[in-house]
Design an enzyme around this catalytic site. Structure first.
Site, PDB file in Angstrom:
ATOM      1  N   HIS A   1      -9.524   1.266   4.788  1.00 53.34           N
ATOM      2  CA  HIS A   1      -8.227   1.556   5.690  1.00 53.34           C
ATOM      3  C   HIS A   1      -8.529   2.391   6.675  1.00 53.34           C
ATOM      4  CE1 HIS A   1      -4.041   2.423   6.351  1.00 53.34           C
ATOM      5  NE2 HIS A   1      -3.850   1.586   5.710  1.00 53.34           N
TER       6      HIS A   1
ATOM      7  N   ASN B   1       1.003  -1.169  -0.142  1.00 52.41           N
ATOM      8  CA  ASN B   1      -0.099   0.133  -0.080  1.00 52.41           C
ATOM      9  C   ASN B   1       1.086   1.345   0.028  1.00 52.41           C
ATOM     10  OD1 ASN B   1      -1.939   2.055   0.567  1.00 52.41           O
ATOM     11  ND2 ASN B   1      -2.257   1.561   2.738  1.00 52.41           N
TER      12      ASN B   1
ATOM     13  N   GLY C   1       2.549   1.813  10.823  1.00 53.62           N
ATOM     14  CA  GLY C   1       3.499   2.966  10.389  1.00 53.62           C
ATOM     15  C   GLY C   1       3.910   3.339  11.836  1.00 53.62           C
TER      16      GLY C   1
ATOM     17  N   GLU D   1      -6.718   4.699   7.874  1.00 48.88           N
ATOM     18  CA  GLU D   1      -6.362   6.140   7.561  1.00 48.88           C
ATOM     19  C   GLU D   1      -7.560   6.942   6.996  1.00 48.88           C
ATOM     20  OE1 GLU D   1      -2.906   5.547   5.454  1.00 48.88           O
ATOM     21  OE2 GLU D   1      -1.915   4.899   7.330  1.00 48.88           O
TER      22      GLU D   1
ATOM     23  N   LYS E   1       0.127   4.194  -0.179  1.00 46.66           N
ATOM     24  CA  LYS E   1      -0.603   5.503   0.150  1.00 46.66           C
ATOM     25  C   LYS E   1      -0.410   6.618  -0.597  1.00 46.66           C
ATOM     26  CE  LYS E   1       0.367   3.524   4.534  1.00 46.66           C
ATOM     27  NZ  LYS E   1       0.233   3.523   6.127  1.00 46.66           N
TER      28      LYS E   1
ATOM     29  N   SER F   1       3.395  -2.362  10.298  1.00 44.22           N
ATOM     30  CA  SER F   1       4.920  -2.341  10.523  1.00 44.22           C
ATOM     31  C   SER F   1       5.567  -3.945  10.154  1.00 44.22           C
ATOM     32  CB  SER F   1       5.049  -1.997  11.937  1.00 44.22           C
ATOM     33  OG  SER F   1       4.603  -0.854  12.155  1.00 44.22           O
TER      34      SER F   1
ATOM     35  N   GLU G   1      -5.626  -5.318  10.456  1.00 42.56           N
ATOM     36  CA  GLU G   1      -4.568  -4.051  10.710  1.00 42.56           C
ATOM     37  C   GLU G   1      -4.848  -3.563  11.973  1.00 42.56           C
ATOM     38  OE1 GLU G   1      -2.273  -3.024   6.694  1.00 42.56           O
ATOM     39  OE2 GLU G   1      -3.993  -1.699   7.270  1.00 42.56           O
TER      40      GLU G   1
HETATM   41  C1  PEP Z   1      -0.656   0.108   5.908  1.00 45.47           C
HETATM   42  O1  PEP Z   1      -0.780   1.229   5.633  1.00 45.47           O
HETATM   43  O2  PEP Z   1      -1.883  -0.689   5.694  1.00 45.47           O
HETATM   44  C2  PEP Z   1       0.232  -0.503   6.881  1.00 45.47           C
HETATM   45  C3  PEP Z   1       0.096  -1.678   7.462  1.00 45.47           C
HETATM   46  O3  PEP Z   1       1.534   0.502   6.884  1.00 45.47           O
HETATM   47  P1  PEP Z   1       2.858   0.084   7.316  1.00 45.47           P
HETATM   48  O4  PEP Z   1       3.248  -1.391   6.929  1.00 45.47           O
HETATM   49  O5  PEP Z   1       3.677   1.262   7.130  1.00 45.47           O
HETATM   50  O6  PEP Z   1       2.634  -0.207   8.929  1.00 45.47           O
END
Ligand code: PEP
Length: 249
Positions: free
Chosen positions: A91, A5, A169, A93, A7, A209, A163
């Site tokens: 997501h 992803n 992040g 975000e 973003k 992460s 998630e």
């Molecule tokens: C994500 O944006 O779905 C995500 C898991 O980000 P990260 O791997 O940076 O934690």
């Protein structure tokens, strides 16, 4: 499945360079389904570059209406036209920054699925909810509301990304054991809804992460079929290394 992803990162030039660097690195690797979800503007330019490769394309969002006066939105037909089959929906975000609700998520999911796309539904709890022992309750509510009205016919594809919001992040990934426990819980709920066969066919990803150093811990878990990766998917070498650890070759 390894899904990246991106973003709101990478313009067309940077995205093309990424792909040109990634493809030779993963050429010999088999057994991993690879997906990149870049910004909308980059979808079609990448589609042309990826046409003969094993890398699939996904979008990061979709709107539920087919067309019309919805400034700034994009339809499932437009995404398919740009060459993408997968779409991330819900997501955290988008839920937290854009105020997307479970009802919005449900409408997007039904629309994408009806249009023949493969939705990647994101669900997960906050740190406060986990500390208050509410994680399973929150995740099951998100799941039930997002999937409301979805029949999941035989062979129809669905991906769920668990998630935990506190892990996205932050560098603070969930433990393999906790991610497995929630993934098992998700699969059981899918089993109650759609039957064990359909639940088994759904891919459950862990996201939060994930990087080269911890991908194996997640892939060893029985109910985890892959990862949704943000930060580490922006670098072609780290993405290729993750794919290598997951696939063969
Ligand atoms: C994500 O944006 O779905 C995500 C898991 O980000 P990260 O791997 O940076 O934690």
């Amino acid at each position: 499945m390894i899904a990246g992803n991106w973003k709101m990162n990478k313009e067309i030039g940077a995205a093309k360079s990424f792909v040109m660097e990634l493809l030779p690195l993963i050429e010999e690797i088999t057994g991993a389904e690879i997906l990149i979800c870049p910004p909308f503007t980059v979808l079609h330019p990448l589609y042309e570059l990826l046409a003969d490769s094993q890398v699939h394309l996904g979008a990061q969002d979709v709107f539920w209406e087919k067309n019309g006066a919805y400034t700034g939105e994009i339809s499932a037909a437009m995404l398919i036209d740009a060459g993408c089959r997968y779409v991330i929906i819900g997501h955290s975000e988008r839920r937290q920054v854009m105020g997307e609700t479970d009802l919005n998520v449900n409408k997007k999911l039904i629309t994408a699925s009806t249009a023949g796309m493969i939705p990647i539904l994101c669900i997960g709890e906050t740190l406060e909810e986990r500390k208050a022992q509410q994680a399973e309750k929150v995740v099951s509510q998100q799941l039930d509301q997002a999937l409301y009205g979805l029949s999941l016919e035989e062979g129809e594809k669905l991906v769920i990304a668990y998630e935990p919001i506190w892990a996205i992040g932050t560098g603070m990934n969930a433990s393999g054991q906790d991610a497995q426990q929630m993934s098992r819980f998700i699969r059981q709920r899918l089993g109650q809804k759609y039957g064990p066969g359909a639940a088994q066919a759904v891919k459950v990803l862990y996201g939060g992460s994930v990087k080269e150093e911890n991908i194996e811990e997640f892939m060893q878990q029985e109910d985890i079929d892959g990862a949704l990766i943000g930060g580490a998917s922006l670098n072609p070498v780290s993405l290729a290394n993750i794919v290598r650890l997951v696939g063969n070759g």
